[in-house]
Write an enzyme that holds these catalytic residues in place. Structure first.
Site, PDB file in Angstrom:
ATOM      1  N   GLU A 163       0.737  -1.338  -0.095  1.00 46.62           N
ATOM      2  CA  GLU A 163       0.041  -0.010   0.055  1.00 46.62           C
ATOM      3  C   GLU A 163       0.887   1.354   0.083  1.00 46.62           C
ATOM      4  O   GLU A 163       0.870   2.025   1.022  1.00 46.62           O
ATOM      5  CB  GLU A 163      -1.064  -0.057   1.094  1.00 46.62           C
ATOM      6  N   GLU A 192      -5.625  -8.598   1.348  1.00 47.35           N
ATOM      7  CA  GLU A 192      -6.110  -8.250   2.754  1.00 47.35           C
ATOM      8  C   GLU A 192      -7.497  -8.083   2.501  1.00 47.35           C
ATOM      9  O   GLU A 192      -7.907  -7.246   1.277  1.00 47.35           O
ATOM     10  CB  GLU A 192      -5.489  -6.940   3.185  1.00 47.35           C
TER      11      GLU A 192
HETATM   12  C1  BGC Z   1      -2.905  -2.290   6.401  1.00 49.59           C
HETATM   13  C2  BGC Z   1      -2.761  -2.829   7.606  1.00 49.59           C
HETATM   14  C3  BGC Z   1      -4.003  -2.340   8.619  1.00 49.59           C
HETATM   15  C4  BGC Z   1      -5.385  -2.600   7.886  1.00 49.59           C
HETATM   16  C5  BGC Z   1      -6.410  -2.061   8.395  1.00 49.59           C
HETATM   17  C6  BGC Z   1      -4.365  -1.889   5.672  1.00 49.59           C
HETATM   18  O1  BGC Z   1      -4.241  -0.784   5.203  1.00 49.59           O
HETATM   19  O2  BGC Z   1      -2.070  -2.784   5.205  1.00 49.59           O
HETATM   20  O3  BGC Z   1      -1.798  -3.035   7.970  1.00 49.59           O
HETATM   21  O4  BGC Z   1      -3.918  -3.028   9.688  1.00 49.59           O
HETATM   22  O5  BGC Z   1      -5.467  -2.025   6.473  1.00 49.59           O
HETATM   23  O6  BGC Z   1      -6.292  -0.757   8.820  1.00 49.59           O
END
Ligand code: BGC
Length: 450
Positions: free
Chosen positions: A167, A352
């Site tokens: 990111e 994610e």
């Molecule tokens: C990040 C994580 C973060 C998650 C929730 C993502 O932007 O890669 O490190 O904990 O979002 O905010």
């Protein structure tokens, strides 16, 4: 989902990041990172007093945590490595003792049949490099390539899937424009330079990989689909700017070789003319793209909203997570089909996806009911299935996160885990969402059909 669209070799996993879970940030000779500094500075941290000094104590509990992953049935584990464990000063001297931690982690994962997906940079720049200008210094691309090369030499014989950056938008927007994340700068002139150097660093790391290894390397970006609040010209233009700033600013140079034209509109005089040759360096062939999806954003034209002039229209009637993100699974399907349409048929992974909801205390028998997260996961995994059914080449899904952890500047106040962590005892308790996810994995998502 009436029939199951997930291919038989679809990869199901969970994700974490080094500073969020490891603890022991200075153990075995590691150098401090910008997050070490940030969390220890009450002027910078939103949730004052929360640090990564202990976190989930994963550095000392790694073996048990991998056993837990195996018990959940995970097929893959996406984690990031702390650069400063390999190179305490960021460049130069290699610290084998620190690097050995990741070597042991990879060995244990492989012994349990779990595929490692390794991210080189998830925000924890060595502090010594920040002292040399951090991502504002053009040399940062070379520093990163040096670290990447050390990491490839250490683990490249066993790790087959690498990610350069996690990111870059968040690194820059949080770290250099709004100051909510490390290193806590707030400067419109710095932001484009930091982004650009991050992307050059990505390019150099891919080149370093190609020089000696031939498995897979990719990039992870967060994409937040933007929806116009109305069809007015002003709202549509604002939507375009918001989408260019957050999504295309990184994907376009990496995959198409140029920045979106809206960038100079967003940054005005702060948008530089880039040196010749940079575009070519940034556009390296990558083997896959990782996409992090959490929410969508409805926008309207709002000149007071800096820097894009695109304001958020909160959808008050919708369900929101504890981080105030609208729950909107359909935008995940839209993101995946949009990426295919715009950038072609590159293999995709959801690297994610998940949600923070406040959890009830653990009940008798160790059960922890998190119905909102269960629904969130079910509906978002179905949304991935819809994209696959529509012909998008999605190869895996990593839930964020394996366990509750340090939510950056928000400290331990937000819980994203499918496994609950009791920070006083470090006890891990799988939540209902973890049980659901185990069933999803075991049935390759058959449990979500019908
Ligand atoms: C990040 C994580 C973060 C998650 C929730 C993502 O932007 O890669 O490190 O904990 O979002 O905010």
């Amino acid at each position: 989902m009436t029939t199951n669209p997930f291919p038989a070799d679809f990869l199901w996993g969970a994700a974490t990041a080094a500073y969020q879970i490891e603890g022991s940030p200075l153990a075995d000779g590691a150098g401090p990172s910008i997050w070490q500094r940030f969390t220890h500075d009450p002027r910078l941290m939103a949730e004052k007093g929360s640090t990564g000094d202990i976190a989930c104590d994963h550095y000392n509990r790694m073996e048990g945590d991998v056993d837990m992953m195996a018990a959940l049935g995970l097929q893959a584990y996406r984690f990031s490595m702390n650069w400063g464990r390999f190179l305490p000063e960021g460049t130069g001297r290699v610290n084998d003792k620190g690097a050995d931690f990741y070597s042991r982690l990879v060995d244990r994962l492989l012994a349990k049949g779990i595929e490692p997906l390794v991210t080189l940079y998830h925000w924890d720049l060595p502090a010594a490099l920040d002292d040399r200008g951090g991502w504002l210094n053009r040399d940062s691309a070379e520093w990163f390539a040096e670290y990447a090369d050390v990491a490839f030499r250490k683990l490249g014989d066993r790790v087959k899937k690498w990610v350069t950056l996690n990111e870059p938008w968040v690194v820059t927007d949080g770290g250099y424009l709004f100051g909510a994340l490390a290193p806590g700068h707030r400067n419109m002139f710095e932001a484009p330079i930091a982004s650009h150097n991050l992307m050059r660093a990505h390019g150099r790391a891919v080149q370093a990989y190609r020089a000696g290894w031939n498995d897979e390397i990719g990039l992870v970006v967060n994409v937040e689909p933007k929806y116009p609040a109305t069809e007015s010209d002003a709202d549509l233009a604002a939507t375009g700017r918001a989408e260019a700033y957050m999504n295309r600013q990184y994907l376009d140079p990496a995959l198409l070789g140029s920045y979106p034209c809206e960038m100079s509109e967003v940054f005005g005089e702060a948008w530089p003319k880039w040196p010749a040759g940079d575009a070519e360096l940034i556009r390296q062939k990558i083997d896959f793209l990782g996409l992090n999806y959490y929410t969508r954003n409805v926008v309207r034209d709002d000149p007071s909203s800096w820097p894009t002039g695109a304001g958020r229209v909160r959808q008050d009637s919708a369900l929101h997570t504890e981080t105030d993100w609208e729950v909107y699974p359909a935008a995940m399907t839209r993101m995946l089909t949009w990426v295919k349409e715009r950038y072609g048929d590159i293999p995709l992974y959801i690297t994610e996806n998940g949600a923070a909801f406040s959890d009830p205390p653990t009940a008798e028998g160790g059960r922890l009911a998190d119905p909102l997260r269960v629904d969130y996961l079910k509906n978002h995994i179905r949304a991935v299935g819809d994209a696959i059914a529509a012909g998008v080449d999605v190869r895996g899904y990593m839930v964020w996160s394996l366990m509750d952890n340090l939510e950056w500047a928000l400290g331990y106040s937000k819980r994203f885990g499918i496994v609950h962590v009791n920070y006083a005892t470090q006890e891990r308790t799988p939540k209902d969402s973890a049980r659901l996810y185990s069933q999803v994995i075991a049935s390759n998502a058959d449990v979500l059909c019908g």
